[in-house]
Scaffold this motif. Structure first.
Motif, short mmCIF file in Angstrom:
data_model
loop_
_atom_site.label_atom_id
_atom_site.label_comp_id
_atom_site.label_asym_id
_atom_site.label_seq_id
_atom_site.Cartn_x
_atom_site.Cartn_y
_atom_site.Cartn_z
N PRO A 233 0.83 -1.21 0.00
CA PRO A 233 0.00 0.00 0.00
C PRO A 233 0.87 1.25 0.00
O PRO A 233 2.02 1.22 0.47
N PRO A 234 0.36 2.37 -0.53
CA PRO A 234 1.14 3.62 -0.51
C PRO A 234 1.56 3.96 0.92
O PRO A 234 0.74 3.95 1.84
N ALA A 235 2.84 4.28 1.10
CA ALA A 235 3.35 4.59 2.44
C ALA A 235 3.00 5.99 2.87
O ALA A 235 3.09 6.32 4.06
N ALA A 236 2.60 6.84 1.93
CA ALA A 236 2.22 8.23 2.23
C ALA A 236 1.30 8.71 1.13
O ALA A 236 1.21 8.08 0.05
N PRO A 237 0.56 9.83 1.33
CA PRO A 237 -0.37 10.31 0.31
C PRO A 237 0.27 10.60 -1.05
O PRO A 237 -0.40 10.52 -2.08
N ASP A 238 1.58 10.92 -1.08
CA ASP A 238 2.23 11.23 -2.35
C ASP A 238 3.04 10.07 -2.89
O ASP A 238 3.88 10.24 -3.78
N LYS A 239 2.81 8.86 -2.39
CA LYS A 239 3.54 7.69 -2.85
C LYS A 239 2.65 6.79 -3.70
O LYS A 239 1.45 6.69 -3.47
N ALA A 240 3.28 6.10 -4.68
CA ALA A 240 2.55 5.15 -5.51
C ALA A 240 2.36 3.83 -4.76
O ALA A 240 3.12 3.51 -3.84
N ALA A 241 1.35 3.09 -5.17
CA ALA A 241 1.20 1.71 -4.70
C ALA A 241 2.15 0.84 -5.50
O ALA A 241 2.46 1.13 -6.67
N GLN A 242 2.64 -0.22 -4.88
CA GLN A 242 3.57 -1.12 -5.56
C GLN A 242 2.96 -2.52 -5.62
O GLN A 242 2.52 -3.05 -4.58
N VAL A 243 2.92 -3.10 -6.80
CA VAL A 243 2.35 -4.42 -7.01
C VAL A 243 3.42 -5.32 -7.59
O VAL A 243 4.00 -4.99 -8.64
N VAL A 244 3.72 -6.42 -6.92
CA VAL A 244 4.74 -7.35 -7.41
C VAL A 244 4.06 -8.47 -8.18
O VAL A 244 3.19 -9.17 -7.64
N ILE A 245 4.42 -8.60 -9.45
CA ILE A 245 3.84 -9.58 -10.36
C ILE A 245 4.90 -10.61 -10.73
O ILE A 245 6.03 -10.24 -11.07
N LYS A 246 4.52 -11.88 -10.66
CA LYS A 246 5.42 -12.93 -11.12
C LYS A 246 4.93 -13.41 -12.48
O LYS A 246 3.92 -14.08 -12.58
N PRO A 247 5.62 -13.04 -13.56
CA PRO A 247 5.19 -13.48 -14.90
C PRO A 247 5.43 -14.97 -15.10
O PRO A 247 6.10 -15.62 -14.29
N ASP A 248 4.88 -15.49 -16.19
CA ASP A 248 5.05 -16.92 -16.46
C ASP A 248 6.51 -17.28 -16.66
O ASP A 248 6.95 -18.39 -16.32
N THR A 249 7.28 -16.36 -17.21
CA THR A 249 8.72 -16.57 -17.38
C THR A 249 9.46 -15.33 -16.91
O THR A 249 8.94 -14.22 -17.00
N GLY A 250 10.66 -15.51 -16.42
CA GLY A 250 11.46 -14.37 -16.01
C GLY A 250 11.27 -14.03 -14.55
O GLY A 250 10.53 -14.68 -13.80
N ASP A 251 11.96 -12.98 -14.13
CA ASP A 251 11.95 -12.55 -12.73
C ASP A 251 10.72 -11.72 -12.41
O ASP A 251 10.07 -11.16 -13.31
N SER A 252 10.42 -11.62 -11.12
CA SER A 252 9.27 -10.84 -10.66
C SER A 252 9.47 -9.36 -10.98
O SER A 252 10.59 -8.86 -10.98
N LEU A 253 8.36 -8.68 -11.22
CA LEU A 253 8.37 -7.26 -11.54
C LEU A 253 7.67 -6.46 -10.45
O LEU A 253 6.64 -6.90 -9.92
N SER A 254 8.22 -5.31 -10.11
CA SER A 254 7.54 -4.35 -9.24
C SER A 254 6.85 -3.33 -10.14
O SER A 254 7.52 -2.60 -10.87
N VAL A 255 5.52 -3.32 -10.08
CA VAL A 255 4.73 -2.43 -10.92
C VAL A 255 4.22 -1.29 -10.04
O VAL A 255 3.65 -1.55 -8.97
N TYR A 256 4.40 -0.05 -10.47
CA TYR A 256 4.00 1.12 -9.69
C TYR A 256 2.72 1.71 -10.27
O TYR A 256 2.63 1.95 -11.49
N VAL A 257 1.74 1.92 -9.38
CA VAL A 257 0.40 2.34 -9.81
C VAL A 257 -0.01 3.58 -9.02
O VAL A 257 0.16 3.64 -7.79
N ASN A 258 -0.58 4.56 -9.73
CA ASN A 258 -1.13 5.74 -9.07
C ASN A 258 -2.36 5.32 -8.27
O ASN A 258 -3.33 4.80 -8.85
N PRO A 259 -2.35 5.49 -6.95
CA PRO A 259 -3.47 4.98 -6.14
C PRO A 259 -4.77 5.77 -6.32
O PRO A 259 -5.83 5.28 -5.92
N TYR A 260 -4.72 6.93 -6.94
CA TYR A 260 -5.92 7.76 -7.08
C TYR A 260 -6.70 7.45 -8.36
O TYR A 260 -7.93 7.55 -8.38
N ASP A 261 -5.99 7.07 -9.44
CA ASP A 261 -6.71 6.81 -10.70
C ASP A 261 -6.39 5.45 -11.31
O ASP A 261 -6.93 5.10 -12.37
#
Length: 467
Positions: A89-117
């Motif tokens: 979850p966003p650590a502060a109001p001006d921080k993005a949310a971080q979502v870690v995705i494990k794709p079918d192949t390759g290393d996990s990705l940290s995806v950054y998402v604007n929590p407002y939109d």
């Protein structure tokens, strides 16, 4: 004025200590420079990454409410298909949310998402960021377990380096070159004094960083971890409870505290296995009710018996915490904090927190980065001093003491270190064999370097003047 026998004993003791200080320097100084540079950078890992990846981690604060975690993770998965592994979850109001995705192949990705939109800002390899690279260089993890074990050896030899260095620096009646630096960079005495004075100031910090870095070591750290944290599922005393446990370990799920590296993951209670999972949104609400410190990460269940695990390791050690929730009932299965660790675990966690520059805020960071700079300066000065002293065509190994008994004190120190730290002990045996070979080769050569014993004796001669 000391008698001639006393002077000879002093010279022998000095030679013995100097010789092994030289050997310790050969082994440690290259590592010390690497550890100082990478460690100094990692002290500011949050500040550096927040600035380096500002376009991914920072968002404009909006007046609208933030979207539900499930909506944010769905946006991330649409942009980067794969299995949801973790949500931060966003650590502060001006921080993005971080979502870690494990794709079918390759290393996990940290995806950054604007929590407002729900706009996806971009993605990075979860363990391929700038600071993860610095961290892996710091531990030599890039180069495999053998190189990682070399860090443990270097840390043990650093202790010997500091203790023998303090002996060599000790004034013994001298007034110059103790806290002052003589000469110019063109002269060896300038580099000798720079090395000695800097080492005397930074010695405590080198010892502290060497000892507090040992919990991460390949052999010693793993064994002490097992002993300190007990045998029942790897949890500290006081939080061992009768729960179904999986074979998965907390450390395999992501970064965790030293005291919980071997902790096994609990399983969701079988009595709830036929019910519906509570989902990520409800899990986040449950963790928020438990008042976890901002910046916590949630590992999501990967099987019907998996659990939601929230973990947070803030600068304030007291707020360090790991909580496991049953994925069906939403009830806490285990809730662990710094207060639950045993005495040794608490001591080592505190040392680790200071080692990483977190315990005392900015002052902690600035003091340790100054110590890191001092280590680099001391190492450069040592190399320059050696280069100016060494005879042509020789390594310039300090001479053996005339009396073999002068080595006893150094040998006792090395034996104690070798018993406490097994890899260091093994390296000591190797160095002893190499030293015997050097002695045999030296005895075949009748040439002598006259300046070395004179210099050693002068180090011990009381001085009545500043000249």
């Amino acid at each position: 004025m000391p008698s001639l026998p006393d002077t000879i004993r002093h010279v022998d003791a000095y030679r013995a200590v100097w010789r092994w200080h030289f050997y310790a320097g050969l082994l440690v100084l290259p590592f010390l420079i690497l550890l100082a540079i990478t460690g100094g950078l990692y002290l500011f890992h949050q500040e550096i990454e927040n600035a380096w990846y500002r376009d991914l981690k920072q968002v404009q604060v909006a007046t609208t409410p933030t979207l539900a975690p499930s909506a944010l993770t769905q946006s991330a998965q649409r942009a980067y298909p794969g299995t949801l592994a973790k949500y931060l979850p966003p650590a502060a109001p001006d921080k993005a949310a971080q979502v870690v995705i494990k794709p079918d192949t390759g290393d996990s990705l940290s995806v950054y998402v604007n929590p407002y939109d729900g706009h996806v800002l971009g993605a990075l390899p979860e363990r391929g960021t700038l600071m993860w690279t610095i961290r892996r260089l710091h531990s030599l993890d890039y180069f495999g377990p053998i190189a990682n074990g070399a860090i443990e050896i270097a840390a043990g030899w650093s202790v010997l380096l500091v203790l023998t260095g303090l002996y060599l620096w000790w004034p013994r009646g001298r007034k110059q070159g103790v806290i002052s630096i003589r000469g110019t960079p063109a002269k060896r005495v300038f580099w000798r004094d720079t090395h000695a004075v800097t080492g005397a100031v930074a010695g405590f910090f080198i010892l502290f960083l060497a000892v507090t870095g040992m919990p991460w070591s390949l052999v010693w750290g793993a064994k002490v971890n097992q002993w300190a944290n007990g045998n029942n599922f790897g949890y500290p005393a006081g939080v061992r409870v009768a729960l179904p446990m999986s074979d998965e370990h907390l450390a395999h799920m992501g970064q965790t505290s030293w005291s919980l590296e071997q902790a096994r993951m609990p399983e969701s209670a079988p009595s709830h296995a036929m019910g519906e999972p509570i989902g990520l949104d409800a899990a986040v609400r449950a963790f928020n009710r438990l008042d976890l410190a901002p910046g916590y990460a949630i590992n999501v269940p990967q099987s019907p018996t998996g659990v939601y695990t929230a973990s947070v390791y803030p600068n304030d050690l007291v707020r360090q915490r790991v909580v496991h929730l049953d994925q069906y009932s939403g009830q806490p299965l285990l809730d662990m904090s710094y207060a639950d660790y045993g005495p040794l675990g608490k001591a080592l966690e505190w040392g680790i927190n200071v080692h990483m520059g977190q315990e005392f805020g900015l002052a902690n960071q600035l003091i340790l980065v100054a110590a890191c700079l001092a280590m680099v300066l001391m190492s450069i000065a040592a190399a320059a001093m050696w280069w100016k002293r060494r005879p042509t065509g020789s390594l310039g190994i300090p001479p053996m003491p005339a009396a073999r008994g002068a080595l006893r004190g150094v040998m006792v120190l090395m034996i104690i270190g070798g018993v406490i730290f097994p890899l260091v002990g093994a390296s000591l045996l190797v160095m002893l064999v190499l030293d015997l070979i050097v002695q045999r080769l030296t005895r075949r050569d009748t040439r002598r370097v006259p300046s070395a014993p004179v210099e050693s004796a002068l180090e011990h001669r009381p001085s009545r003047s500043n000249s």
